[in-house]
Design an enzyme around this catalytic site. Sequence first.
Site, PDB file in Angstrom:
ATOM      1  N   SER A 132      -7.051  -7.122  -5.474  1.00  0.00           N
ATOM      2  CA  SER A 132      -6.615  -6.257  -4.383  1.00  0.00           C
ATOM      3  C   SER A 132      -5.241  -5.694  -4.705  1.00  0.00           C
ATOM      4  O   SER A 132      -4.342  -6.431  -5.122  1.00  0.00           O
ATOM      5  CB  SER A 132      -6.554  -7.045  -3.070  1.00  0.00           C
ATOM      6  OG  SER A 132      -5.861  -6.336  -2.070  1.00  0.00           O
ATOM      7  N   LYS A 133      -5.066  -4.399  -4.493  1.00  0.00           N
ATOM      8  CA  LYS A 133      -3.763  -3.777  -4.757  1.00  0.00           C
ATOM      9  C   LYS A 133      -2.699  -4.262  -3.783  1.00  0.00           C
ATOM     10  O   LYS A 133      -1.508  -4.114  -4.049  1.00  0.00           O
ATOM     11  CB  LYS A 133      -3.878  -2.259  -4.706  1.00  0.00           C
ATOM     12  CG  LYS A 133      -4.287  -1.688  -3.352  1.00  0.00           C
ATOM     13  CD  LYS A 133      -4.433  -0.176  -3.425  1.00  0.00           C
ATOM     14  CE  LYS A 133      -4.852   0.417  -2.096  1.00  0.00           C
ATOM     15  NZ  LYS A 133      -5.027   1.890  -2.177  1.00  0.00           N
ATOM     16  N   ARG A 134      -3.112  -4.846  -2.669  1.00  0.00           N
ATOM     17  CA  ARG A 134      -2.139  -5.377  -1.704  1.00  0.00           C
ATOM     18  C   ARG A 134      -1.674  -6.777  -2.085  1.00  0.00           C
ATOM     19  O   ARG A 134      -0.670  -7.251  -1.569  1.00  0.00           O
ATOM     20  CB  ARG A 134      -2.748  -5.394  -0.298  1.00  0.00           C
ATOM     21  CG  ARG A 134      -2.983  -4.023   0.302  1.00  0.00           C
ATOM     22  CD  ARG A 134      -3.558  -4.116   1.690  1.00  0.00           C
ATOM     23  NE  ARG A 134      -4.881  -4.697   1.684  1.00  0.00           N
ATOM     24  CZ  ARG A 134      -5.992  -3.999   1.497  1.00  0.00           C
ATOM     25  NH1 ARG A 134      -5.931  -2.695   1.265  1.00  0.00           N
ATOM     26  NH2 ARG A 134      -7.176  -4.591   1.508  1.00  0.00           N
ATOM     27  N   ARG A 135      -2.416  -7.435  -2.985  1.00  0.00           N
ATOM     28  CA  ARG A 135      -2.110  -8.824  -3.294  1.00  0.00           C
ATOM     29  C   ARG A 135      -1.856  -9.071  -4.783  1.00  0.00           C
ATOM     30  O   ARG A 135      -1.080  -9.948  -5.153  1.00  0.00           O
ATOM     31  CB  ARG A 135      -3.289  -9.692  -2.825  1.00  0.00           C
ATOM     32  CG  ARG A 135      -3.143 -11.175  -3.057  1.00  0.00           C
ATOM     33  CD  ARG A 135      -4.415 -11.923  -2.645  1.00  0.00           C
ATOM     34  NE  ARG A 135      -5.588 -11.441  -3.364  1.00  0.00           N
ATOM     35  CZ  ARG A 135      -6.678 -10.943  -2.776  1.00  0.00           C
ATOM     36  NH1 ARG A 135      -6.747 -10.882  -1.461  1.00  0.00           N
ATOM     37  NH2 ARG A 135      -7.712 -10.511  -3.492  1.00  0.00           N
TER      38      ARG A 135
END
Length: 455
Positions: A236-239
């Site tokens: 995930s690009k958020r994580r």
Amino acid sequence: MTGPRLRFAPSPTGFLHVGSARAALYNWLFARQQGGELLLRIEDTDEARDREEWVEGIFEALRWLGLDWDGEPVRQSTRAARHAEAAATLEAAGRTYWCDCTRDAIDQRAHAAGRPPGYDGFCRDRGLGPGEGRAMRFATPTSGATVVHDLIRGEPTFDNAVIDDPIIVRSTGKAMFVLANVVDDIDMAITHVVRGEDHLPTTPKYLLLWEALGGGELPVFAHLPMLVNEKRQKLSKRRDSVAVEEFRAEGFLPEVMVNYLALLGWAPTDGRERLSVDELVREFRLTDVNSSPAFFDLAKLRAFNGDTIRAMAPDDFALAAGPWLSGPLDPRLVPLVQERVVTLAEVAPMVDFIDAEPVIDPASWDKAMAIPAAASVLERAADAYQALDDWQAATLKEALVAVGESLDLNLKRAQAPVRVAVTGRSVGPPLFESLEVLGREVTLRRLQAARARLG
């Protein structure tokens, strides 16, 4: 046509994801191996999320990886008229209907029937015509099954009765991705569709639309395994670190990224892990790609990069590190730094004390200066270095060894205050070689400044 035609079709909604880069690489390897073509199509029809800088970022990331394409890139947004024409053809053939169902209404029906939100299978033709707030849906068959012939996954089969009727034209009149994607592949004569497994659930709709539009022989599919992190969660690009541009900025080598990405789901038959681009082109096989999720192991990538850096010729390493430095790297430091860094971005913090006054790291200072003899070490080291006739690494080391012995300290403890005083931190290239490059005047000034700071 002498070879297959493949396409890489990213959406410009952010940085290039490593999963997308892996898909681009597999497309490129297969096309180059088979003497075919790789086309680049920018799927830029999402006006709310697409940005021009992301388009340029895709181009630059692919060029950095060494993945070229054939012909000029195609912008999907320029093909709106062709997409509208295809929708009109489907409508004339009775394969579509107009729908005014709201998202909330559909989700309520889905909930009542035990279906997850987002399932549109409860919409059916109610004889509506075009009008405000109405979207065009493609009517999927209600019986039979659709089979996806996949080089990696065999023949996944989907019951047509549970395939929802996808919206192919928004109420605004703009074509949806599911239609534009098929139309563009038909017009570009794509023979192989190699993409991530997240697209597999929509592939039956792709096939049904292809046949309804008279696309002819279907392309061959290969749905690539998902990339996961150490917890086996989808990247995930958020994580997670997922942007190719980020790895480039951190100083990973493009040939290492290509080598590592190729191994995320595939491996040569002899189990080797270090392969050149030419070897990848020669040995890669789509049919040997694994269907299981692939672990994106950052530690392994870093190890690959560090090993490759250490294997470089010193001149090549110095040249590669140049963009991260404010000036040329002293040749005397090149081999010392080269054996200690994992990425090129780590070079500058190791040598920045040479050309500028060091910024003292508080944690390093506190630890090094905590020994009771720290002030004495700095004073005696300055005196010893002032008296040296020969400013060489070996003699600098001998002098500090003697200072340590006079204070009942081993070399490790004696050199800690000196290192922090001169370089600003507790880690870096070998101390005495660094002092040799730095010179007598600067070394003495920094030792004296550190002693004054101690009070």
